[in-house]
Design an enzyme around this catalytic site. Structure first.
Site, PDB file in Angstrom:
ATOM      1  N   GLU A  79     -18.617  28.328 -75.416  1.00  0.00           N
ATOM      2  CA  GLU A  79     -18.633  29.683 -75.981  1.00  0.00           C
ATOM      3  C   GLU A  79     -18.339  29.708 -77.474  1.00  0.00           C
ATOM      4  O   GLU A  79     -18.529  30.740 -78.128  1.00  0.00           O
ATOM      5  CB  GLU A  79     -17.629  30.565 -75.233  1.00  0.00           C
ATOM      6  CG  GLU A  79     -18.080  30.876 -73.810  1.00  0.00           C
ATOM      7  CD  GLU A  79     -17.084  31.725 -73.044  1.00  0.00           C
ATOM      8  OE1 GLU A  79     -15.913  31.788 -73.460  1.00  0.00           O
ATOM      9  OE2 GLU A  79     -17.474  32.323 -72.028  1.00  0.00           O
ATOM     10  N   GLU A 110     -12.697  12.011 -60.371  1.00  0.00           N
ATOM     11  CA  GLU A 110     -11.471  12.129 -61.163  1.00  0.00           C
ATOM     12  C   GLU A 110     -10.519  10.961 -60.966  1.00  0.00           C
ATOM     13  O   GLU A 110      -9.467  10.896 -61.614  1.00  0.00           O
ATOM     14  CB  GLU A 110     -10.741  13.427 -60.811  1.00  0.00           C
ATOM     15  CG  GLU A 110     -10.191  13.472 -59.399  1.00  0.00           C
ATOM     16  CD  GLU A 110      -9.463  14.767 -59.120  1.00  0.00           C
ATOM     17  OE1 GLU A 110      -8.266  14.694 -58.792  1.00  0.00           O
ATOM     18  OE2 GLU A 110     -10.073  15.848 -59.230  1.00  0.00           O
TER      19      GLU A 110
END
Length: 268
Positions: A79, A110
């Site tokens: 953004e 992960e």
């Protein structure tokens, strides 16, 4: 370590609650999140000032996480270009498992303590950059390993976690520990913990961009004019700043491509 994020919910037998009671209880829990974030502002302040100074010298900000935490980091990074008109390589979000993991669960992505560092190395990371690891639990190997390797190379590190005394905090120069307590649904860290992480990420990126001069007064003067709504918003900003008609402001904006440049041209 005792994970507060895994502690039993304060609420029992959720399946027996009426819908309104469920929603009111969740909302009550959510109200505690900004108060927990407020306690971490001194650490966030120090980290923001370092990031801004590094970026003024050409450095970059990296977010690194897995699952919900990784997605929130990628979201915040993505953004920045449209909101502040900055290049896409100024703020970079990385998620364990790559872009595929944005929409899908990638098993064991992960769990590799070196993969996070390997992902950072693809960007030729160096001492000018800052890495912020994001993990509600504070125990994600992908994130911890990356921060440990970064610190070995004198790269500034920060983290956002919702547990105290975590391995992730120990691996970070600037640990932001937002302790929001047990989740409404036990262990569901996309709830309060995710909200806390989103708030902190908003604070970091917004404050950094303001420090870098990407906001004038309270306005996004460098935002990308990517749709009609934003063109209209930008036109009104130019109109108000220069005290001219909507049509004249729109012509300036279309000619110069940004609110900042349109205002500067209108004052010449």
């Amino acid at each position: 370590m005792q994970k507060i994020t895994e502690s039993p919910s304060h609420y029992r037998h959720l399946e027996k609650m009426e819908t309104r009671e469920l929603l009111e209880s969740m909302n009550k829990e959510d109200q505690s999140v900004p108060l927990a974030v407020a306690k971490t502002i001194p650490v966030i302040t120090n980290l923001v000032e370092i990031i801004a100074a590094k970026m003024q010298e050409g450095g970059r900000l990296f977010y690194l996480g897995a699952g919900t935490s990784g997605r929130l980091g990628v979201l915040d990074a993505s953004e920045c270009p449209p909101t502040y008109g900055v290049p896409p390589n100024w703020v970079i979000g990385l998620i364990a498992g790559g872009d595929h993991a944005l929409r899908n669960s990638v098993e064991h992505a992960e769990d590799d303590p070196m993969q996070g560092w390997n992902d950072l190395m693809e960007y030729k990371i160096d001492e000018n950059d800052v890495v912020v690891g994001i993990a509600a639990s504070g125990t994600t190997p992908y994130v911890i390993g990356a921060l440990e390797e970064a610190r070995k190379r004198n790269i500034v590190t920060g983290c956002i976690t919702c547990n105290t005394g975590s391995p992730l905090a120990a691996a970070a120069d600037h640990p932001i520990e937002v302790v929001v307590g047990p989740e409404f649904v036990t262990g569901s860290t996309r709830m309060k913990s995710g909200t806390a992480q989103k708030l902190v990420l908003n604070m970091i990126s917004t404050a950094v961009m303001i420090r870098l001069g990407r906001v004038k007064d309270n306005r996004m003067v460098d935002m990308k004019l990517a749709n009609n709504k934003l063109v209209d918003r930008g036109t009104k900003m130019v109109m108000q700043e220069l005290d001219i008609s909507y049509e004249a402001a729109q012509q300036l904006l279309e000619k110069h491509g940004s609110v900042r440049k349109a205002v500067e041209a209108g004052r010449d």
